[in-house]
Design a protein around this motif. Structure first.
Motif, short mmCIF file in Angstrom:
data_model
loop_
_atom_site.label_atom_id
_atom_site.label_comp_id
_atom_site.label_asym_id
_atom_site.label_seq_id
_atom_site.Cartn_x
_atom_site.Cartn_y
_atom_site.Cartn_z
N ILE A 4 5.75 -6.36 -9.27
CA ILE A 4 4.31 -6.20 -9.20
C ILE A 4 3.74 -7.46 -8.56
O ILE A 4 4.01 -8.58 -9.01
N GLN A 5 2.98 -7.26 -7.52
CA GLN A 5 2.34 -8.37 -6.82
C GLN A 5 0.86 -8.34 -7.19
O GLN A 5 0.21 -7.30 -7.12
N VAL A 6 0.33 -9.49 -7.61
CA VAL A 6 -1.06 -9.57 -8.05
C VAL A 6 -1.82 -10.52 -7.15
O VAL A 6 -1.40 -11.64 -6.91
N ASN A 7 -2.95 -10.04 -6.65
CA ASN A 7 -3.85 -10.89 -5.87
C ASN A 7 -4.66 -11.69 -6.88
O ASN A 7 -5.44 -11.13 -7.65
N VAL A 8 -4.49 -13.01 -6.89
CA VAL A 8 -5.14 -13.83 -7.91
C VAL A 8 -6.65 -13.91 -7.71
O VAL A 8 -7.39 -14.20 -8.65
N THR A 9 -7.13 -13.64 -6.52
CA THR A 9 -8.57 -13.67 -6.27
C THR A 9 -9.25 -12.40 -6.76
O THR A 9 -10.25 -12.46 -7.47
N THR A 10 -8.67 -11.25 -6.42
CA THR A 10 -9.31 -9.98 -6.75
C THR A 10 -8.74 -9.34 -8.01
O THR A 10 -9.35 -8.45 -8.59
N GLY A 11 -7.55 -9.75 -8.43
CA GLY A 11 -6.89 -9.14 -9.57
C GLY A 11 -6.20 -7.84 -9.23
O GLY A 11 -5.66 -7.16 -10.09
N GLU A 12 -6.23 -7.46 -7.96
CA GLU A 12 -5.60 -6.21 -7.52
C GLU A 12 -4.08 -6.31 -7.70
O GLU A 12 -3.47 -7.31 -7.35
N ARG A 13 -3.50 -5.24 -8.24
CA ARG A 13 -2.06 -5.19 -8.45
C ARG A 13 -1.45 -4.19 -7.49
O ARG A 13 -2.00 -3.13 -7.26
N GLN A 14 -0.28 -4.56 -6.99
CA GLN A 14 0.43 -3.68 -6.07
C GLN A 14 1.89 -3.61 -6.49
O GLN A 14 2.54 -4.63 -6.69
N VAL A 15 2.41 -2.39 -6.67
CA VAL A 15 3.81 -2.19 -7.03
C VAL A 15 4.61 -2.10 -5.74
O VAL A 15 4.29 -1.30 -4.85
N ILE A 16 5.64 -2.94 -5.66
CA ILE A 16 6.46 -2.98 -4.46
C ILE A 16 7.89 -2.66 -4.84
O ILE A 16 8.46 -3.29 -5.74
N GLN A 17 8.48 -1.68 -4.18
CA GLN A 17 9.87 -1.31 -4.42
C GLN A 17 10.78 -2.38 -3.81
O GLN A 17 10.57 -2.82 -2.68
N LEU A 18 11.78 -2.79 -4.56
CA LEU A 18 12.73 -3.78 -4.05
C LEU A 18 13.78 -3.10 -3.18
O LEU A 18 14.17 -1.96 -3.42
#
Length: 88
Positions: A4-18
């Motif tokens: 899970i990648q989190v944008n620290v500015t917006t708090g948006e979370r993105q799930v990324i497949q490895l």
């Protein structure tokens, strides 16, 4: 496996497949960490034993001296500590 990648500015979370390569690298790092921990435990077994003898076995020994426990209970605790913290 995913991260899970989190944008620290917006708090948006993105799930990324490895990728398979990332999964293999993650597993390799986990194995290395486990091996390092096991080696650390072996390398520090004497110190760990000493601390555990003081905390767990010594009180049993003194109870056995006063007749409140048996020498067999104390010897069993010493053997258990040696098994818990093997030197090799």
């Amino acid at each position: 496996m995913e991260r899970i990648q989190v944008n620290v500015t917006t708090g948006e979370r993105q799930v990324i497949q490895l990728t398979a390569e990332e999964i293999a690298q993650t597993k390799a790092r986990a194995l290395e960490a486990a091996q390092a921990e096991a080696q650390w435990k072996i390398d520090n077994a004497s110190q760990l034993r000493q601390q555990t003898y003081i905390a767990e076995a010594d009180p049993l020994f003194f109870k056995a001296q006063r007749g409140e426990a048996t020498m067999e209970e104390w010897q069993a605790k010493v053997a258990e500590i040696k098994t818990r913290f093997p030197k090799d």
